[in-house]
Design an enzyme around this catalytic site. Structure first.
Site, mmCIF file in Angstrom:
data_model
loop_
_atom_site.group_PDB
_atom_site.id
_atom_site.type_symbol
_atom_site.label_atom_id
_atom_site.label_comp_id
_atom_site.label_asym_id
_atom_site.label_seq_id
_atom_site.Cartn_x
_atom_site.Cartn_y
_atom_site.Cartn_z
ATOM 1 N N ASP A 1 37.688 40.261 33.371
ATOM 2 C CA ASP A 1 38.132 38.892 33.150
ATOM 3 C C ASP A 1 37.857 38.562 31.691
ATOM 4 O O ASP A 1 36.722 38.714 31.223
ATOM 5 C CB ASP A 1 37.357 37.912 34.045
ATOM 6 N N ASP B 1 46.240 34.940 45.072
ATOM 7 C CA ASP B 1 44.906 34.449 45.415
ATOM 8 C C ASP B 1 45.019 33.783 46.779
ATOM 9 O O ASP B 1 45.674 32.741 46.913
ATOM 10 C CB ASP B 1 44.412 33.439 44.375
#
Lengths: 210, 265
Positions: B12, B131
């Site tokens: 990330d 997600d």
């Protein structure tokens, strides 16, 4: 000079970077200019995307004849769609290829299953074992069964058995490399296959076909 | 089957650094992206995924420099996602050296983007990130009725925004539009280290023809093996267990191989 043929499809940076990495003194040029291809000592013919688009771009840029000529008379490395375009025809949109190599390009079936009955995904994506079928300078230093990175839904089916330079399995055996004289072509991506892939590119950069 | 299951460390990235949080909040610095990418390549990672989690467009272009630097030094496939909104964004990332581009929020806002990007650059480079969060309207009924009543909903904007879209239906639609692969993150599990949502992973993997990458919740090596064996994932993605030096990618592969999973060692 090593020409990496650019016909506007996808990412050629990784191909040229990988060759520069293994042959730091080589003059690597990403080009869509047929005269640069004709003047090159070696030619790399990569590819990504859909074959009908690739063939159209190749024609649109006037590269068609230059690629055919290069595939006949100088060290030439086809990669992925660059391999598929060398054959007579592809099932992807029933697209005629360059006809440099006899044979067809076929799609993996939609209902593939592994030995355990588990569904196999298409595209065939990831690291698979490559078993050379011929002795060749480009396999030098690469162990039989070494893993290379694949991502494709179509695979070549050479019409002449002797063209097959290596096979892989998904789950049935298929040709994943083809070779003839000055020409070598692979379905996998050597530029993305870590040490084994870099070795193949290094072998190509110094290859002197008989 | 000789095709190896893939282990994908995920980085990330925000403001040019790798970070890791819990349930998408509480970010901690984990290091330099290029340095970490090289380390994972040395350890035998099969692919890498960079997610630009920069919330807005500020610093967005930093990721292009990172992509260029990684492409010049790391010769395994890597995916870049986060903030991809247009075919032009896809083009810029591919030209900088990314092999695949991951599309999440923009796919929900404009599903045609997936079709356009896939049509232009090929399905092989279009990853749709989903997600998914469990819909828990009636937990008691669910326990009684079993797995058939399980549902997941698609969230966007880094997990902050509910969409009301059924995740499984969404996955099928993305496959139809030309996604080459699904990066499936369980919002319930992300950062919790209690393991993948295996029911979610299995439901997707059994339904789709394209590969599914399981993500969210890995806390130990057994979880990675579970993702493949019970979740039937084609690839497993993890971040924190690798970033902080707890386990190397090679240890993860050795563990999976001991469980009978085909890996590239």
């Amino acid at each position: 000079m090593i020409a990496v043929i650019d016909y506007g499809m996808g990412n050629l940076r990784s191909v040229s970077k990988a060759i520069e990495h293994v042959a730091p003194r080589a003059d690597v040029r990403v080009t869509d200019d047929p005269s640069v291809v004709r003047g090159a000592d070696r030619v790399v013919f990569p590819g990504q995307g859909a074959m009908p688009d690739c063939m159209r771009e190749l024609r649109g840029r006037g590269l068609y004849e230059a690629v055919i000529d290069a595939a006949r008379d100088k060290p030439f490395l086809g990669i992925c769609i660059g391999l598929q375009m060398l054959f007579d025809v592809s099932e992807e949109g029933d697209t005629p290829g360059l006809g440099v190599l006899p044979g067809r390009v076929r799609r993996f079936a939609h209902d593939l299953a592994g030995p355990d009955g588990q569904k196999l995904k298409v595209p065939h994506m990831g690291w698979n074992e490559v078993e050379p079928r011929i002795a060749h300078p480009l396999w030098q230093g690469i162990a039989p069964g070494a893993r290379f990175y694949f991502v494709h839904s179509y695979y070549p089916e050479p019409a002449v058995a002797g063209l097959t330079a290596a096979v892989s399995r998904y789950p049935a055996e298929f040709a994943c490399a083809a070779a003839r004289e000055n020409l070598f072509a692979v379905q996998f991506h050597p530029e993305k296959s870590a040490a084994a892939g870099l070795r193949l590119l290094a072998n190509f950069a110094t290859w002197s076909p008989a | 089957m000789p095709l190896a299951k893939r282990i994908i460390p995920c980085l990330d990235v925000t403001a040019g650094r790798v970070v890791k949080g819990v349930n998408f909040v509480g970010l901690r610095d984990a290091g330099d992206p290029v340095e970490i990418a090289r380390r994972y390549d040395d350890q035998g990672a099969d692919e890498l995924t960079f997610l630009d989690i920069t919330a807005s467009s500020d610093d967005r272009d930093l990721i292009l420099h990172i992509v260029e630097a990684v492409a010049a030094q790391v010769f395994i496939p890597f995916t870049v996602g986060g903030g991809v909104r247009s075919v032009n964004d896809v083009r810029r990332l591919l030209n900088a050296g990314a092999d695949k581009v991951s599309i999440n929020t923009a796919a929900v806002q404009n599903p045609q983007l997936v079709a356009d990007a896939s049509g232009r650059y090929g399905a092989q480079c279009i990853v749709v990130a989903i997600d998914a969060k469990r819909v828990d309207r009636n937990a008691d009924a669910k326990r009684v009725a079993g797995a058939d009543t399980l549902r997941w909903e698609v969230f966007t904007h880094g997990g902050r925004k509910a969409t009301g879209i059924d995740a499984l239906e969404w996955g099928r639609k993305m496959q139809e539009l030309g996604a080459g692969e699904i990066l499936l993150t369980s919002m319930d599990r992300d950062g919790t280290r209690v393991g993948f949502d295996l029911e979610l992973t299995r439901a997707f993997s059994d339904m789709l023809e394209i590969p599914v990458i399981a993500s969210g919740g890995v806390g130990n090596l057994e979880h990675l093996a579970d993702g493949v064996l019970a979740g039937r994932a084609d690839a497993v993605l993890a971040a924190s267990i690798f970033h902080y030096g707890e386990f190397t990618v090679r240890q993860a592969k050795e563990h999976m191989a001991a469980k009978g999973i085909e890996v590239r060692l």
